[in-house]
Scaffold this motif. Sequence first.
Motif, PDB file in Angstrom:
ATOM      1  N   ASP A  82       0.791  -1.123   0.101  1.00 33.98           N
ATOM      2  CA  ASP A  82       0.102  -0.024  -0.022  1.00 33.98           C
ATOM      3  C   ASP A  82       0.840   1.320  -0.066  1.00 33.98           C
ATOM      4  O   ASP A  82       0.482   2.116  -0.629  1.00 33.98           O
ATOM      5  N   ILE A  85       2.022   1.775  -3.577  1.00 35.13           N
ATOM      6  CA  ILE A  85       0.910   2.141  -4.241  1.00 35.13           C
ATOM      7  C   ILE A  85       0.747   3.645  -4.094  1.00 35.13           C
ATOM      8  O   ILE A  85       0.344   4.529  -5.032  1.00 35.13           O
ATOM      9  N   GLY A  86       0.752   4.202  -2.772  1.00 34.42           N
ATOM     10  CA  GLY A  86       0.578   5.749  -2.707  1.00 34.42           C
ATOM     11  C   GLY A  86       1.662   6.446  -3.311  1.00 34.42           C
ATOM     12  O   GLY A  86       1.330   7.404  -3.826  1.00 34.42           O
ATOM     13  N   ARG A  89       0.806   6.662  -7.059  1.00 34.05           N
ATOM     14  CA  ARG A  89      -0.074   7.657  -7.092  1.00 34.05           C
ATOM     15  C   ARG A  89       0.264   9.088  -7.155  1.00 34.05           C
ATOM     16  O   ARG A  89      -0.070   9.920  -8.084  1.00 34.05           O
ATOM     17  N   THR A  90       1.233   9.348  -6.152  1.00 34.05           N
ATOM     18  CA  THR A  90       1.748  10.679  -6.405  1.00 34.05           C
ATOM     19  C   THR A  90       2.659  11.088  -7.378  1.00 34.05           C
ATOM     20  O   THR A  90       2.745  12.063  -8.064  1.00 34.05           O
ATOM     21  N   ARG A  92       2.220   9.472 -10.513  1.00 28.66           N
ATOM     22  CA  ARG A  92       1.398   9.895 -11.620  1.00 28.66           C
ATOM     23  C   ARG A  92       0.647  11.315 -11.718  1.00 28.66           C
ATOM     24  O   ARG A  92       0.456  11.744 -12.730  1.00 28.66           O
ATOM     25  N   ALA A  93       0.553  11.798 -10.475  1.00 28.87           N
ATOM     26  CA  ALA A  93      -0.151  13.066 -10.502  1.00 28.87           C
ATOM     27  C   ALA A  93       0.667  14.309 -10.896  1.00 28.87           C
ATOM     28  O   ALA A  93       0.201  15.233 -11.468  1.00 28.87           O
ATOM     29  N   ASN A 149       7.192   7.476 -13.317  1.00 31.51           N
ATOM     30  CA  ASN A 149       5.984   6.545 -13.067  1.00 31.51           C
ATOM     31  C   ASN A 149       6.471   5.067 -13.563  1.00 31.51           C
ATOM     32  O   ASN A 149       6.047   4.330 -12.601  1.00 31.51           O
ATOM     33  N   GLN A 153       5.936   2.296 -10.609  1.00 30.12           N
ATOM     34  CA  GLN A 153       5.019   1.225 -10.998  1.00 30.12           C
ATOM     35  C   GLN A 153       5.952  -0.228 -10.811  1.00 30.12           C
ATOM     36  O   GLN A 153       5.340  -1.158 -10.146  1.00 30.12           O
ATOM     37  N   THR A 479      -2.773  -3.989  -7.977  1.00 26.40           N
ATOM     38  CA  THR A 479      -2.675  -3.484  -9.442  1.00 26.40           C
ATOM     39  C   THR A 479      -1.858  -4.522 -10.143  1.00 26.40           C
ATOM     40  O   THR A 479      -1.895  -4.396 -11.313  1.00 26.40           O
TER      41      THR A 479
END
Length: 481
Positions: A82, A85-86, A89-90, A92-93, A149, A153, A479
Amino acid sequence: MRRLTLMMLAAASVALAGCMVGPNYQRPTVETPEQWRIDLPKAEEVVNTKWWEQFGDPVLNQLIETALRDNLDVRVAAARVDQFIGILRTSRAQALPQISYNANASHNRTSEVGMPPLSPALDPEFNLYQGTLAAFWQIDLFGRVRRLNEAAQAQVYASEQAQRGVVLSLVAGVANSYITLRGLDRQREIAVATAANFGETMRIFELRYKSGLVSETEVSQVRSQFKLAQTAIPAIDQQIAILENGISVLLGHNPGPIPRGKSIDELMLPVIPADIPSTVLERRPDILQAEQNLVAANANVGATRALYYPNISLTGLLGSVSTAFSDFLTGPAQAWSVGAGLTGPIFTSGAIRGQVRSAEAQKQQAELFYQQAVLNALGDTNDALIGAQKTIEQVVLQQQRVDSLREYARLSRLKFESGLIGYLDVLVSENDLFAAELSLASLSAQRYTQVVSVYQAMGGGWVDLADAMTPVPLGSVQTHK
């Protein structure tokens, strides 16, 4: 305004079609043998099943299920997934537009004698009301954000493989510990039965000594033999207690007794998988984790090289500014701006070159680590396969030795009762039998644990089956399974 908007759209379209700096990932070539060092029957898809159920012990199945549900290491590994994953996400933003807001109201006083001095007609005290919406978009023209990214990933995938590795070790650890525990239980049964047998012999010899039929030396020999068997019991009890405590920790429970199912002699021997050298080993969690770490390191090389190239950003601001609340959000108070920015290095004294070199060195380390992981997997699997077969051979030979020693002890006692030999020969034969029976119980357990090692070394789809039995933390996003 229209021209600037067209420029922004053109820049965005170029970004979408932009190239990515840095090498694309290619899996390193690692030579693998076509066959193992040992020839075993082929067992298709056996490695993809819940192999622990093949032992035929419901208690073992329940212990593994409990461990997968309650083990703290599994929970830590799931939480670490997790975490990454956080991070993903950061990351990708960064490639997407960012919109923010700001609002404030203040009461201010300006200096009446400043530079320039305030006009006497103006009030030095005033209110200020501001409200804005701001937008920012970094155009990833050279793929730096996309490389970041890609690395993020890969780190998510690597953390998932680390979790699978914990599951693999946990299942194998519970199975091995339980089997070893049942082997110790068998050794204790042998020690208790032998001590009882020797105790009865000692009682008979003490009676014979009182009748003058045997010497004190022979009584002492029998008593020593009896104490030898008795001494083995607390030593085995200590090992059992330590092992039970270890299993309890694996289960995520406080140390305590462990339930028993079938005896070591009643367990069924699972099928040994073989002749699946590449497809199975490629699914080993440690190999997959090492490869994903290599993917991340490769992507970081591209992200670091992109530092040589300029960054393009688009910004926009829309808001309202007024000294009177009644005029706030009216047309005259409206304020806005649209802009584009370009920043890039000219001279950094080798700072970027140093970062690139460091990233390339990290990639080289990751590649060598991946190759080493493959070699270790090949070694582990060959060791496990050889160990499985040779341990089975040892069990057969040890069983034959026990049978021979049992007959030897029986004949020695008959000769002693007939007065043909002294009791020392009987003592030697029975002590040898006692040690051989303990060794046979230990080898019987090793026969099963070696099979566990085979499944652990090969990894395979069963890890996914076991992983599906573990709890998923709240907020976790699967994911890549």
